[in-house]
Write a protein that holds these residues in place. Structure first.
Motif, short mmCIF file in Angstrom:
data_model
loop_
_atom_site.label_atom_id
_atom_site.label_comp_id
_atom_site.label_asym_id
_atom_site.label_seq_id
_atom_site.Cartn_x
_atom_site.Cartn_y
_atom_site.Cartn_z
N LYS A 40 95.84 -21.28 6.79
CA LYS A 40 96.39 -21.04 8.35
C LYS A 40 95.50 -20.54 9.30
O LYS A 40 95.38 -19.38 9.76
N ARG A 41 94.75 -21.39 9.98
CA ARG A 41 93.91 -21.23 10.82
C ARG A 41 93.80 -22.64 11.84
O ARG A 41 94.59 -23.49 11.56
N ALA A 42 93.21 -22.28 12.86
CA ALA A 42 93.41 -23.34 14.01
C ALA A 42 92.75 -24.65 13.44
O ALA A 42 91.87 -24.43 12.51
N LYS A 43 92.96 -25.68 13.78
CA LYS A 43 92.34 -26.95 13.68
C LYS A 43 90.88 -26.83 13.80
O LYS A 43 90.22 -27.59 13.02
N GLY A 44 90.68 -26.35 14.97
CA GLY A 44 89.18 -26.34 14.99
C GLY A 44 88.28 -25.47 14.15
O GLY A 44 87.36 -25.80 13.60
N THR A 45 88.85 -24.35 13.63
CA THR A 45 88.27 -23.69 12.71
C THR A 45 88.26 -24.53 11.14
O THR A 45 87.22 -24.41 10.60
N ARG A 46 89.20 -25.13 10.95
CA ARG A 46 89.20 -25.80 9.58
C ARG A 46 88.24 -27.19 9.71
O ARG A 46 87.58 -27.52 8.75
N ALA A 47 88.25 -27.64 11.08
CA ALA A 47 87.14 -28.64 11.23
C ALA A 47 85.62 -28.03 11.08
O ALA A 47 84.89 -28.81 10.52
N LYS A 48 85.56 -26.94 11.65
CA LYS A 48 84.16 -26.31 11.29
C LYS A 48 83.93 -26.21 9.87
O LYS A 48 82.81 -26.30 9.19
N ILE A 49 85.00 -25.57 9.16
CA ILE A 49 84.59 -25.61 7.63
C ILE A 49 84.16 -26.81 7.08
O ILE A 49 83.41 -26.97 6.21
N ARG A 50 85.11 -27.91 7.54
CA ARG A 50 84.65 -29.12 6.84
C ARG A 50 83.23 -29.83 7.30
O ARG A 50 82.87 -30.20 6.40
N ASN A 51 83.01 -29.42 8.43
CA ASN A 51 81.58 -29.96 8.97
C ASN A 51 80.49 -29.23 7.97
O ASN A 51 79.59 -29.78 7.98
N ILE A 52 80.96 -27.78 7.67
CA ILE A 52 79.74 -27.15 6.97
C ILE A 52 79.57 -27.88 5.80
O ILE A 52 78.53 -27.91 5.13
N MET A 53 80.76 -27.97 5.08
CA MET A 53 80.63 -28.57 3.66
C MET A 53 79.98 -30.01 3.69
O MET A 53 79.18 -30.38 2.68
N SER A 54 80.33 -30.67 4.72
CA SER A 54 79.69 -32.01 4.72
C SER A 54 78.00 -31.96 4.96
O SER A 54 77.50 -32.81 4.44
N SER A 55 77.83 -31.06 5.77
CA SER A 55 76.38 -30.76 5.97
C SER A 55 75.71 -30.45 4.31
O SER A 55 74.52 -30.95 4.13
N ILE A 56 76.14 -29.62 3.59
CA ILE A 56 75.87 -29.09 2.38
C ILE A 56 75.67 -30.37 1.64
O ILE A 56 74.69 -30.54 0.92
#
Length: 301
Positions: A40-56
């Motif tokens: 339950k967070r903004a789309k921008g926050t969820r996109a940042k989480i996704r991008n960090i996981m992708s970087s990993i």
């Protein structure tokens, strides 16, 4: 690019609690997508989480720990869920006229440079170049952790209008912390060792003033940045100038958020915005006092 401190925050707050006990090859695209949808967070926050996981996973592929990056298949939009609030010119003028010196200096700095609040709050007096009317942007802060700027474009010097220089000098005369190595906006509670918390300044000192004068918009620090871009557009500035003043990494971001503009002098473009926000009479006084400002700055240094 997400600051290192922010990456660590997202990693510890979201990613490790959910995925930390699994082997890296057990993380599946559909499961990650469903998990992100449940946050339950903004789309921008969820996109940042996704991008960090992708970087990993990108780094894991580089070291040949995995053969593919499952996060590339995870769908997560970063599109804003609502249009950012913008302050009209009359609202900006009224708000600036009612704020105290510290908050006015910050608000004008934000509204006339488009700086991110994470960059403004870590200015030291040595970063304010009164002689050349420039601001040196070299650091940013996240949850009171100081690091490098968000992008290479963010680290370029920012022009400072003479009226802004007057505001800085006015605040320096009132501030307890005036040495070159002190933060410009040093927290008195922390005895100058840290800058102010941005949320506290906004919630306790700026929003109440805005509400008292009839501005009922949900304003935040980014409101001033968006307003700056809008005023530049209204002035007819070209997209390259807007990009450089807002220090976007590429013009696509500028076009997506602020769209176009027609001149190429950054300082002149900024000065037009400043003079739209302050009265012509006060601006004349500020221009006359520029020479005195430089002398005072040299004495203060």
């Amino acid at each position: 690019m997400i600051p290192r401190a922010a990456c660590e925050c997202y990693l510890n707050r979201w990613i490790l609690p959910r995925w930390g006990d699994l082997r890296i090859d057990q993380v599946k695209s559909v499961a990650v997508e469903e998990w992100l949808d449940s946050i339950k967070r903004a789309k921008g926050t969820r996109a940042k989480i996704r991008n960090i996981m992708s970087s990993i996973f990108h780094h894991a592929m580089r070291y040949e720990w995995v053969e593919r990056n499952p996060i590339k298949l995870v769908r997560q939009s970063a599109k804003r869920e609502r249009t950012p609030e913008i302050l009209e010119l009359a609202e900006l003028q009224l708000l600036l006229s009612k704020l105290s010196v510290r908050e006015r200096t910050l608000a004008l700095l934000d509204a006339a440079t488009g700086l991110r609040v994470s960059e403004m709050l870590v200015f030291r007096w040595s970063d304010v170049d009164f002689e050349n009317l420039e601001l040196r942007v070299t650091r940013s802060i996240w949850h009171q952790v100081v690091g490098n700027c968000k992008t290479e474009a963010s680290a370029k010097p920012v022009p400072m209008d003479s009226y802004m220089a007057e505001d800085f000098l006015r605040w320096r005369r009132q501030s307890t912390y005036t040495s070159d190595d002190h933060y410009v906006f040093a927290s008195e509670t922390m005895r100058g060792t840290q800058p102010y918390w941005p949320d506290n300044l906004m919630k306790r000192h700026i929003k109440p003033v805005a509400k008292a004068i009839g501005i009922n918009k949900n304003i935040g620090w980014h409101t001033f940045r968006h307003s700056f871009g809008t005023l530049l557009k209204a002035n007819g500035e070209d997209v390259k100038t807007v990009q450089e003043l807002l220090r976007h990494a590429n013009s696509r971001i500028t076009l997506d958020v602020y769209t176009q503009a027609v001149n190429s002098n950054k300082r002149a473009a900024q000065s037009k915005v400043v003079r739209m926000m302050v009265s012509s009479e006060v601006t004349k006084v500020a221009n006359v006092g520029t020479t005195d400002s430089k002398k005072q700055a040299q004495n203060a240094g």
